[in-house]
Enzyme design. Structure first.
Site, PDB file in Angstrom:
ATOM      1  N   CYS A 195      32.641  30.120  39.599  1.00 57.32           N
ATOM      2  CA  CYS A 195      31.586  30.363  40.588  1.00 57.32           C
ATOM      3  C   CYS A 195      31.328  29.216  41.557  1.00 57.32           C
ATOM      4  O   CYS A 195      31.405  29.418  42.768  1.00 57.32           O
ATOM      5  CB  CYS A 195      30.286  30.718  39.872  1.00 57.32           C
ATOM      6  SG  CYS A 195      30.397  32.318  39.069  1.00 57.32           S
TER       7      CYS A 195
ATOM      8  N   ASP B 147      36.347  50.826  35.514  1.00 59.70           N
ATOM      9  CA  ASP B 147      37.251  49.695  35.752  1.00 59.70           C
ATOM     10  C   ASP B 147      38.668  50.227  35.894  1.00 59.70           C
ATOM     11  O   ASP B 147      39.021  51.249  35.303  1.00 59.70           O
ATOM     12  CB  ASP B 147      37.167  48.694  34.594  1.00 59.70           C
ATOM     13  CG  ASP B 147      37.602  47.290  35.007  1.00 59.70           C
ATOM     14  OD1 ASP B 147      36.743  46.407  35.129  1.00 59.70           O
ATOM     15  OD2 ASP B 147      38.829  47.089  35.231  1.00 59.70           O
TER      16      ASP B 147
ATOM     17  N   GLY C  75      33.455  22.807  37.768  1.00 60.33           N
ATOM     18  CA  GLY C  75      34.541  23.771  37.940  1.00 60.33           C
ATOM     19  C   GLY C  75      34.018  25.160  37.632  1.00 60.33           C
ATOM     20  O   GLY C  75      32.835  25.432  37.808  1.00 60.33           O
TER      21      GLY C  75
ATOM     22  N   ARG D 179      39.358  28.487  34.685  1.00 68.41           N
ATOM     23  CA  ARG D 179      39.422  28.607  36.143  1.00 68.41           C
ATOM     24  C   ARG D 179      38.751  27.389  36.802  1.00 68.41           C
ATOM     25  O   ARG D 179      37.613  27.068  36.498  1.00 68.41           O
ATOM     26  CB  ARG D 179      38.754  29.901  36.615  1.00 68.41           C
ATOM     27  CG  ARG D 179      39.611  31.136  36.339  1.00 68.41           C
ATOM     28  CD  ARG D 179      38.912  32.404  36.749  1.00 68.41           C
ATOM     29  NE  ARG D 179      37.854  32.763  35.826  1.00 68.41           N
ATOM     30  CZ  ARG D 179      37.062  33.841  35.968  1.00 68.41           C
ATOM     31  NH1 ARG D 179      37.239  34.639  37.015  1.00 68.41           N
ATOM     32  NH2 ARG D 179      36.133  34.114  35.089  1.00 68.41           N
TER      33      ARG D 179
ATOM     34  N   LYS E 182      34.102  28.533  44.227  1.00 69.77           N
ATOM     35  CA  LYS E 182      34.317  29.670  45.132  1.00 69.77           C
ATOM     36  C   LYS E 182      33.094  29.926  46.008  1.00 69.77           C
ATOM     37  O   LYS E 182      33.213  30.206  47.202  1.00 69.77           O
ATOM     38  CB  LYS E 182      34.692  30.890  44.287  1.00 69.77           C
ATOM     39  CG  LYS E 182      33.984  32.161  44.567  1.00 69.77           C
ATOM     40  CD  LYS E 182      34.454  33.269  43.647  1.00 69.77           C
ATOM     41  CE  LYS E 182      33.318  33.948  42.918  1.00 69.77           C
ATOM     42  NZ  LYS E 182      32.306  34.550  43.767  1.00 69.77           N
TER      43      LYS E 182
HETATM   44  N1  LIG Z   1      31.322  35.176  35.986  1.00 65.77           N
HETATM   45  C1  LIG Z   1      30.072  34.783  36.198  1.00 65.77           C
HETATM   46  O1  LIG Z   1      29.529  33.950  35.454  1.00 65.77           O
HETATM   47  C2  LIG Z   1      29.275  35.345  37.352  1.00 65.77           C
HETATM   48  C3  LIG Z   1      27.903  35.138  37.392  1.00 65.77           C
HETATM   49  C4  LIG Z   1      27.151  35.658  38.458  1.00 65.77           C
HETATM   50  C5  LIG Z   1      27.787  36.356  39.468  1.00 65.77           C
HETATM   51  N2  LIG Z   1      29.133  36.538  39.420  1.00 65.77           N
HETATM   52  C6  LIG Z   1      29.752  37.345  40.492  1.00 65.77           C
HETATM   53  O2  LIG Z   1      29.957  38.671  39.976  1.00 65.77           O
HETATM   54  C7  LIG Z   1      31.144  39.256  40.530  1.00 65.77           C
HETATM   55  C8  LIG Z   1      32.078  39.683  39.403  1.00 65.77           C
HETATM   56  O3  LIG Z   1      32.459  38.523  38.696  1.00 65.77           O
HETATM   57  P1  LIG Z   1      33.103  38.553  37.225  1.00 65.77           P
HETATM   58  O4  LIG Z   1      33.202  37.131  36.791  1.00 65.77           O
HETATM   59  O5  LIG Z   1      32.386  39.538  36.382  1.00 65.77           O
HETATM   60  O6  LIG Z   1      34.573  39.126  37.575  1.00 65.77           O
HETATM   61  P2  LIG Z   1      35.763  39.442  36.542  1.00 65.77           P
HETATM   62  O7  LIG Z   1      37.014  39.042  37.231  1.00 65.77           O
HETATM   63  O8  LIG Z   1      35.420  38.898  35.198  1.00 65.77           O
HETATM   64  O9  LIG Z   1      35.749  41.059  36.407  1.00 65.77           O
HETATM   65  C9  LIG Z   1      35.995  41.943  37.453  1.00 65.77           C
HETATM   66  C10 LIG Z   1      36.459  43.297  36.909  1.00 65.77           C
HETATM   67  O10 LIG Z   1      36.645  44.179  38.030  1.00 65.77           O
HETATM   68  C11 LIG Z   1      37.767  45.008  37.757  1.00 65.77           C
HETATM   69  N3  LIG Z   1      38.269  45.602  39.009  1.00 65.77           N
HETATM   70  C12 LIG Z   1      39.044  45.033  39.970  1.00 65.77           C
HETATM   71  N4  LIG Z   1      39.254  45.905  40.974  1.00 65.77           N
HETATM   72  C13 LIG Z   1      38.607  47.057  40.637  1.00 65.77           C
HETATM   73  C14 LIG Z   1      38.434  48.331  41.281  1.00 65.77           C
HETATM   74  N5  LIG Z   1      38.974  48.598  42.483  1.00 65.77           N
HETATM   75  N6  LIG Z   1      37.696  49.260  40.645  1.00 65.77           N
HETATM   76  C15 LIG Z   1      37.139  49.004  39.431  1.00 65.77           C
HETATM   77  N7  LIG Z   1      37.263  47.834  38.792  1.00 65.77           N
HETATM   78  C16 LIG Z   1      37.984  46.873  39.390  1.00 65.77           C
HETATM   79  C17 LIG Z   1      38.733  44.086  37.050  1.00 65.77           C
HETATM   80  O11 LIG Z   1      39.694  44.823  36.319  1.00 65.77           O
HETATM   81  C18 LIG Z   1      37.787  43.250  36.159  1.00 65.77           C
HETATM   82  O12 LIG Z   1      37.639  43.833  34.871  1.00 65.77           O
HETATM   83  C19 LIG Z   1      31.718  38.191  41.473  1.00 65.77           C
HETATM   84  O13 LIG Z   1      31.239  38.422  42.775  1.00 65.77           O
HETATM   85  C20 LIG Z   1      31.128  36.893  40.928  1.00 65.77           C
HETATM   86  O14 LIG Z   1      31.021  35.893  41.930  1.00 65.77           O
HETATM   87  C21 LIG Z   1      29.899  36.066  38.386  1.00 65.77           C
HETATM   88  O1  LIG Z   2      24.761  18.427  34.506  1.00 63.25           O
HETATM   89  C1  LIG Z   2      25.796  19.114  34.690  1.00 63.25           C
HETATM   90  C2  LIG Z   2      25.808  20.528  34.624  1.00 63.25           C
HETATM   91  C3  LIG Z   2      26.993  21.213  34.863  1.00 63.25           C
HETATM   92  N1  LIG Z   2      28.138  20.529  35.139  1.00 63.25           N
HETATM   93  C4  LIG Z   2      29.392  21.280  35.401  1.00 63.25           C
HETATM   94  O2  LIG Z   2      29.122  22.340  36.322  1.00 63.25           O
HETATM   95  C5  LIG Z   2      30.000  23.439  36.108  1.00 63.25           C
HETATM   96  C6  LIG Z   2      29.223  24.753  36.058  1.00 63.25           C
HETATM   97  O3  LIG Z   2      28.422  24.811  34.884  1.00 63.25           O
HETATM   98  P1  LIG Z   2      27.396  26.034  34.598  1.00 63.25           P
HETATM   99  O4  LIG Z   2      26.504  26.192  35.752  1.00 63.25           O
HETATM  100  O5  LIG Z   2      26.772  25.782  33.279  1.00 63.25           O
HETATM  101  O6  LIG Z   2      28.400  27.243  34.426  1.00 63.25           O
HETATM  102  P2  LIG Z   2      28.708  28.639  35.189  1.00 63.25           P
HETATM  103  O7  LIG Z   2      28.979  29.617  34.132  1.00 63.25           O
HETATM  104  O8  LIG Z   2      29.757  28.349  36.209  1.00 63.25           O
HETATM  105  O9  LIG Z   2      27.336  29.092  35.906  1.00 63.25           O
HETATM  106  C7  LIG Z   2      27.063  28.880  37.296  1.00 63.25           C
HETATM  107  O10 LIG Z   2      27.684  29.868  38.103  1.00 63.25           O
HETATM  108  C8  LIG Z   2      27.292  31.232  37.787  1.00 63.25           C
HETATM  109  C9  LIG Z   2      28.125  32.167  38.663  1.00 63.25           C
HETATM  110  O11 LIG Z   2      27.637  32.250  39.963  1.00 63.25           O
HETATM  111  C10 LIG Z   2      25.791  31.383  38.053  1.00 63.25           C
HETATM  112  O12 LIG Z   2      25.400  32.724  37.800  1.00 63.25           O
HETATM  113  C11 LIG Z   2      25.026  30.383  37.173  1.00 63.25           C
HETATM  114  O13 LIG Z   2      23.620  30.481  37.452  1.00 63.25           O
HETATM  115  C12 LIG Z   2      25.540  28.968  37.480  1.00 63.25           C
HETATM  116  O14 LIG Z   2      24.895  28.014  36.612  1.00 63.25           O
HETATM  117  C13 LIG Z   2      30.754  23.114  34.807  1.00 63.25           C
HETATM  118  O15 LIG Z   2      32.061  22.650  35.127  1.00 63.25           O
HETATM  119  C14 LIG Z   2      29.951  21.992  34.164  1.00 63.25           C
HETATM  120  O16 LIG Z   2      30.738  21.123  33.382  1.00 63.25           O
HETATM  121  C15 LIG Z   2      28.139  19.142  35.195  1.00 63.25           C
HETATM  122  O17 LIG Z   2      29.174  18.515  35.462  1.00 63.25           O
HETATM  123  N2  LIG Z   2      26.957  18.469  34.960  1.00 63.25           N
END
Ligand SMILES: NC(=O)c1ccc[n+]([C@@H]2O[C@H](COP(=O)([O-])OP(=O)(O)OC[C@H]3O[C@@H](n4cnc5c(N)ncnc54)[C@H](O)[C@@H]3O)[C@@H](O)[C@H]2O)c1
Ligand SMILES: O=c1ccn([C@@H]2O[C@H](COP(=O)(O)OP(=O)(O)O[C@H]3O[C@H](CO)[C@@H](O)[C@H](O)[C@H]3O)[C@@H](O)[C@H]2O)c(=O)[nH]1
Length: 430
Positions: free
Chosen positions: A268, A30, A265, A334, A271
């Site tokens: 994920c 990172d 919200g 976010r 976006k």
């Molecule tokens: N947050 C979730 O719940 C979730 C779930 C599933 C998929 N995703 C996907 O996974 C990906 C990562 O999401 P996240 O929420 O973990 O992001 P995040 O913002 O929490 O973390 C990203 C990390 O990458 C680092 N970084 C930035 N530029 C860099 C570089 N050039 N080299 C090395 N490190 C660098 C940052 O410092 C940070 O620590 C996204 O594509 C997101 O859509 C997120």
């Molecule tokens: O019945 C419901 C369920 C969820 N929400 C809203 O939906 C949003 C997302 O909720 P949730 O899906 O639990 O949270 P995330 O952590 O954003 O997870 C989603 O986004 C992630 C990033 O892509 C995926 O990996 C997960 O599978 C997907 O559920 C939140 O604002 C919740 O309040 C509602 O309003 N009603």
């Protein structure tokens, strides 16, 4: 196996700590020195239930972190868990991912053995093969399909339950083109697949990329549909939650993700739906249903405030906002629905008194001059109205706190408040 994970945020740290717990040697790469120092000091850089324990056990040992991409050369497989945010035009912004891939390619140039690079970031179909692979091949001087392989392994974990979701997912998806990639991924995931009931889906790279968007687009649209039905219910004095419970009994619909309210919200859904809509338009396809899902979502906070307006002119009045996180169990704000709600209240001239059990400091960065109360009771004290934006359990138990309001008008955006007697209570969809 020896693994490297580039990007150590919600996904990268969770995945790294879990893989280390399965017995792999894992290195996080990172650019954030604080994140790297935390992991090496066996401290979790983010708040997720169960993560601290894993990082405490393996940090500085089987789980290490560095800012130096050279460490990837000592590993067999690299996962990319870098951010893929929304650009100004609503499209996916690949700038951060591309920069990381270039650094990785440069580092791999002096590695002799073949290497597998797995995209775990959420990316639109075509990105792994048309953007990531060529940059890697160019920077490393390696040949795709020979000593350099790419794959796509989407991640479905949720914030607030990231560790539990990663360890016990409904499915694990491998998007691959070569036997080398498939074999390595099977080896990496063998402990997880042995210990969970997860279905393994082996597919093409573009299909894997699309599965992630389809999953999130479906869930976000499901909530928007239930919100639209809820809005109609409200107009006809029907309880949307009773309706949802009944339709959820039909297993073609399913009982989960039927909670109507102030909308979705987080980092994920907004976006990813935006990126998919933009990708569809780029292909000359107008995704009418997804556009409508976004529109319904954007209107829910206005509907909440319109309901408040029915009972009170917020101008110059103290209004409590209960809940700032985008959902309970996280301090992440976010794209929280609390943001448009606070903006709308301020446009109406209200004095906002906000409360959240954990997300206050994050929201303070967004709205520094809002009053942040230390408890729900303190926010409600003297308020002329209150809106509920996040379904934290603690709001269900609120009772006498409503008696301290100057005018007990409560508009609940999440069906969480239980008290009805002696207050003016409005549910958003019931
Ligand atoms: N947050 C979730 O719940 C979730 C779930 C599933 C998929 N995703 C996907 O996974 C990906 C990562 O999401 P996240 O929420 O973990 O992001 P995040 O913002 O929490 O973390 C990203 C990390 O990458 C680092 N970084 C930035 N530029 C860099 C570089 N050039 N080299 C090395 N490190 C660098 C940052 O410092 C940070 O620590 C996204 O594509 C997101 O859509 C997120
Ligand atoms: O019945 C419901 C369920 C969820 N929400 C809203 O939906 C949003 C997302 O909720 P949730 O899906 O639990 O949270 P995330 O952590 O954003 O997870 C989603 O986004 C992630 C990033 O892509 C995926 O990996 C997960 O599978 C997907 O559920 C939140 O604002 C919740 O309040 C509602 O309003 N009603």
């Amino acid at each position: 196996m020896n693994l490297s994970i580039v990007g150590s945020g919600y996904v990268g740290t969770t995945v790294a700590a879990c893989f280390a717990d399965y017995g792999h040697e894992v290195t996080n790469v990172d650019i954030d020195e604080e994140v790297v120092a935390a992991i090496n000091a066996a401290e979790a850089p983010i708040h997720e239930p169960g993560l601290e324990e894993l990082v405490t056990e393996h940090g500085g040992d089987r789980l290490r972190a560095t800012t130096d991409y050279a460490a990837t050369r000592e590993t067999d497989v690299t996962f990319l868990a870098l951010p893929t945010p929304t650009g100004d035009d609503g499209r996916i912004d690949l700038e951060i991912l591309e920069a990381g891939v270039r650094s990785l390619g440069d580092a791999l140039a002096s590695k002799d053995d073949p290497h597998l690079v797995v995209v775990k970031s959420t990316v639109v179909p075509g990105t792994t093969e048309e953007t990531v692979a060529p940059i890697l091949a160019d920077a490393s001087g390696k040949t795709l399909g020979e000593d350099l392989h790419v794959a796509m392994n989407p991640e479905f974990l949720r914030e607030g339950s990231a560790v539990a979701d990663f360890r016990d997912p409904d499915k694990v998806v491998f998007g691959t083109r070569t036997e080398f990639a498939r074999e390595r991924l099977r080896e990496v995931f063998a402990p997880l697949l042995d210990q969970s009931d997860a279905e393994l889906v082996e597919t093409g790279i573009r299909e894997a990329e699309m599965m992630k968007y389809a999953n999130n687009a479906f869930l976000a649209s499901k909530v928007s549909l239930v919100n639209e039905l809820g809005n109609i219910c409200k107009e006809y004095d029907v309880d949307a939650y009773e309706v949802a419970e009944a339709i959820g009994l039909d297993d073609r619909i399913g009982e989960r993700f039927l909670r109507s309210g102030v909308g979705w919200g987080g980092s994920c859904f907004p976006k990813d739906v935006s990126a998919l809509v933009a990708a569809a338009r780029d292909a000359d396809y107008e995704p009418a249903l997804l556009e409508a899902a976004v529109e319904v979502n954007e209107k829910q906070p206005d509907r909440l405030l319109d309901l408040l307006d029915v009972h009170l002119d917020p101008d110059g009045k103290r209004v409590a906002v209960l809940g700032l996180a985008f959902k309970p169990g996280t301090d992440d704000v976010r794209n929280s629905r609390a943001i448009p709600v606070i903006e709308g209240l301020r446009e109406r001239g209200a004095d906002v008194a906000a409360y959240d059990p954990v997300a206050t400091e994050n929201m303070r960065e967004r709205f520094p001059d809002v009053e942040y109360a230390s408890s729900a009771e303190a926010a409600l004290d003297g308020a002329q109205g209150a809106v509920v934006v996040t379904d934290w359990d603690e709001f269900a138990a609120l009772d006498s706190a409503f008696d301290a309001m100057a005018n007990p008008v409560v508009v609940d955006g999440r069906r969480v408040v239980e008290r009805r007697d002696g207050i003016t209570y409005e549910g958003l969809t019931w």
